[in-house]
Write a protein that holds these residues in place. Structure first.
Motif, mmCIF file in Angstrom:
data_model
loop_
_atom_site.group_PDB
_atom_site.id
_atom_site.type_symbol
_atom_site.label_atom_id
_atom_site.label_comp_id
_atom_site.label_asym_id
_atom_site.label_seq_id
_atom_site.Cartn_x
_atom_site.Cartn_y
_atom_site.Cartn_z
ATOM 1 N N THR A 123 0.847 -1.198 0.000
ATOM 2 C CA THR A 123 0.000 0.000 0.000
ATOM 3 C C THR A 123 0.877 1.240 0.000
ATOM 4 O O THR A 123 1.941 1.256 0.623
ATOM 5 N N ARG A 124 0.402 2.243 -0.709
ATOM 6 C CA ARG A 124 1.098 3.535 -0.720
ATOM 7 C C ARG A 124 0.278 4.503 0.116
ATOM 8 O O ARG A 124 -0.936 4.613 -0.061
ATOM 9 N N VAL A 125 0.956 5.192 1.031
ATOM 10 C CA VAL A 125 0.274 6.051 1.989
ATOM 11 C C VAL A 125 0.960 7.412 2.008
ATOM 12 O O VAL A 125 2.178 7.497 1.869
ATOM 13 N N LEU A 126 0.192 8.464 2.185
ATOM 14 C CA LEU A 126 0.751 9.795 2.381
ATOM 15 C C LEU A 126 0.862 10.061 3.879
ATOM 16 O O LEU A 126 -0.120 9.952 4.613
ATOM 17 N N LEU A 127 2.068 10.402 4.323
ATOM 18 C CA LEU A 127 2.295 10.693 5.741
ATOM 19 C C LEU A 127 2.463 12.181 5.942
ATOM 20 O O LEU A 127 3.074 12.869 5.121
ATOM 21 N N LYS A 128 1.967 12.671 7.052
ATOM 22 C CA LYS A 128 2.182 14.061 7.433
ATOM 23 C C LYS A 128 3.547 14.172 8.089
ATOM 24 O O LYS A 128 4.198 13.176 8.368
ATOM 25 N N GLY A 129 3.969 15.385 8.356
ATOM 26 C CA GLY A 129 5.292 15.611 8.924
ATOM 27 C C GLY A 129 5.509 14.981 10.283
ATOM 28 O O GLY A 129 6.616 14.595 10.636
ATOM 29 N N ASN A 130 4.446 14.831 11.086
ATOM 30 C CA ASN A 130 4.605 14.295 12.433
ATOM 31 C C ASN A 130 4.274 12.807 12.519
ATOM 32 O O ASN A 130 4.146 12.262 13.596
ATOM 33 N N GLU A 131 4.122 12.128 11.385
ATOM 34 C CA GLU A 131 3.787 10.704 11.399
ATOM 35 C C GLU A 131 4.977 9.866 10.962
ATOM 36 O O GLU A 131 5.857 10.337 10.238
ATOM 37 N N ARG A 132 4.971 8.609 11.411
ATOM 38 C CA ARG A 132 6.031 7.670 11.032
ATOM 39 C C ARG A 132 5.431 6.286 10.880
ATOM 40 O O ARG A 132 4.335 6.012 11.364
ATOM 41 N N VAL A 133 6.170 5.404 10.184
ATOM 42 C CA VAL A 133 5.722 4.037 9.988
ATOM 43 C C VAL A 133 6.514 3.146 10.937
ATOM 44 O O VAL A 133 7.744 3.200 10.980
#
Length: 157
Positions: A123-133
């Protein structure tokens, strides 16, 4: 060779005051390897100091002029055996640094199947600046910074 106004030169001198020399020119003088190193330092930093080991003032002034002419740098200051050089960074590098760490970024998450016999899910996901995987492929937000109980009870006095 770049030309600077006296105000720009003064500002650059004040910025360079706390810098350490990044390139040292020894007995061999201004060799192509030294010139290449100065070019790399100017690309990385923009404003650098160069130390010249040698007692001949005329040779230092000649090196200073040669470096500025060959590399398209502006002479900022020459005090004793220290030379201060400036060359603005490349536009593409500035843009790359401005984009870094801002906005949304696209991340690909690959999760293995539960049974292990099927294909993994991609899956391709867009992350915001304060998010991490996380290692498990989950998205987490950064936690708010903890505040000190001691400082908050003092009230800033």
């Amino acid at each position: 060779m770049l030309k600077l106004t006296p105000a720009e030169r003064s500002e650059l001198r004040s910025q360079a005051h706390g810098l350490n020399p990044v390139v040292l020119i020894g007995e061999a003088g201004l060799t192509p390897a030294v010139t290449k190193e100065i070019d790399a330092a100017l690309n990385a930093h923009g404003l650098i100091k160069v130390r010249v080991f040698g007692d001949d003032r005329e040779a230092r002034v000649g090196m200073y002029d040669t470096i500025c002419a060959e590399l398209g740098a502006a002479p900022v200051q020459h005090i004793g055996k220290l030379l201060v050089l400036f060359r603005p960074k490349k536009e593409e590098e500035k843009q790359r640094q401005e984009k870094k760490g801002r906005g949304m970024r696209e991340v690909t998450i690959v999760k293995p199947s539960a049974s292990g016999t099927k294909r993994p899910s991609v899956t391709r996901v867009l992350l915001k600046g304060n998010e991490r995987v996380t290692a498990g492929g989950n998205i987490k937000r950064a936690k708010a910074r903890q505040t000190s109980q001691k400082k908050s009870s003092l009230g800033g006095n």
